[in-house]
Design an enzyme around this catalytic site. Structure first.
Site, PDB file in Angstrom:
ATOM      1  N   ARG A  68      -4.546  -1.757  -3.254  1.00 49.48           N
ATOM      2  CA  ARG A  68      -5.091  -1.835  -3.931  1.00 49.48           C
ATOM      3  C   ARG A  68      -5.829  -1.182  -4.366  1.00 49.48           C
ATOM      4  NH1 ARG A  68      -7.725  -7.143  -2.565  1.00 49.48           N
ATOM      5  NH2 ARG A  68      -8.294  -6.891  -4.829  1.00 49.48           N
ATOM      6  N   LYS A 127      -5.495  -8.613   8.993  1.00 51.20           N
ATOM      7  CA  LYS A 127      -4.483  -7.946   7.423  1.00 51.20           C
ATOM      8  C   LYS A 127      -2.655  -7.608   8.727  1.00 51.20           C
ATOM      9  CE  LYS A 127      -3.995  -5.962   3.619  1.00 51.20           C
ATOM     10  NZ  LYS A 127      -4.239  -5.141   2.298  1.00 51.20           N
ATOM     11  N   ARG A 256     -15.988  -9.616   1.685  1.00 52.95           N
ATOM     12  CA  ARG A 256     -16.268  -9.100   2.642  1.00 52.95           C
ATOM     13  C   ARG A 256     -17.419 -10.495   3.568  1.00 52.95           C
ATOM     14  NH1 ARG A 256     -18.193  -2.716   2.916  1.00 52.95           N
ATOM     15  NH2 ARG A 256     -16.134  -3.065   1.342  1.00 52.95           N
TER      16      ARG A 256
END
Ligand code: BTN
Length: 258
Positions: A68, A127, A256
């Site tokens: 992305r 992640k 975040r």
């Protein structure tokens, strides 16, 4: 299913996956290759050449995996990287599609997998998988999915403290077939009901629910601060700020924890 396996010996094989499929049986045309630049890019070419909805391209290795926000996607040697071409019904807007796909991947991967808006999949706060959806033609989408398997040692150093990997399953074909089933089930639900029909399940896995977050629209910009209140029925992020509730639709932002 058409068998088109041009890869060197590799644990995922179209003919092994086919009999393992449930909901995806007869809906998927799986192609496995040893290497390509980017499965999203190659599937775009295949779509232009007439590939049907349900075509999947999986590569053991990508030389130019796309992430992305124009980033590169680094793929560990055991990891999964594949793209799925899917056609949505004419009356179904793609709003919230990437969240729906994130949900499918999280549910297929791990009971503890969580979702970070818009479509990162986290395990223990790190992640584990990423999604890049690109438009192919009217109502046709290239759904690119990268899943970290094995370890993160072969990822760039700067990713090693933010990424994690699932243990390599005994048989990757079983995991992959399960993923395809879950994707088809979710895409069917999305086609019928849109993201609204999946919102409650997404919320149940929301990693940042009620947490204080910073939202960055570009690197170095002043962050928008607020409490993350989940998503609405369109998949927009609800951020409670000192000036009121804001809904954020663009996925091209960085979220975040404060
Ligand atoms: C992200 O930045 O989080 C999205 C990563 C998406 C990576 C996958 S790997 C398979 C597919 N092919 C690509 O070039 N990118 C996607």
């Amino acid at each position: 299913m058409t068998v088109a396996n041009t890869a060197a010996p590799y644990p995922i094989q179209a003919e092994t996956v086919a009999p393992l499929l449930g909901a995806a049986a007869g809906r998927i045309d799986l192609h496995v290759v040893a290497e390509c630049d980017s499965t999203n890019l190659q599937l775009q070419h295949m779509a232009k050449a007439g590939a049907a909805s349900g075509t999947v391209l999986l590569a053991e290795h990508q030389t130019a995996g796309r992430g992305r926000r124009g980033r590169e996607w680094h793929q560990g040697s055991q990891s999964l990287a594949f793209s799925l071409l899917w056609r949505l019904p004419d009356d179904r807007a793609p709003t919230g599609l990437s969240l729906a796909i994130g949900l499918a991947v999280a549910e297929a991967l791990h009971a503890g997998a969580q979702l970070k808006w818009p479509n990162d999949i986290l395990l223990n706060g790190r992640k584990i998988a990423g999604i890049l959806i690109e438009s192919a033609a009217a109502q046709r989408y290239i759904i690119g999915i990268g899943i970290n398997l094995g370890d993160t040692d072969d990822l760039p150093t700067e990713l090693q403290h933010t990424a994690t990997a699932l243990d390599v399953p005994t048989d990757k074909n079983v995991l992959f077939a399960h993923l395809l089933d879950q994707l088809v089930l979710i895409l069917d639900r999305f086609s019928a009901q849109g993201f609204a029909g999946l919102r409650a399940r997404w919320q149940a896995r929301h990693a940042y629910q009620d947490r204080a977050v910073n939202l960055l629209f570009s690197e170095g910009s002043t962050p928008l601060q607020g409490l993350c209140r989940g998503v609405d029925s369109q998949g927009e992020l609800l951020l409670e700020t000192p000036t009121g509730m804001q809904s954020i639709s663009s996925g091209e932002v960085s979220l975040r924890l404060q």
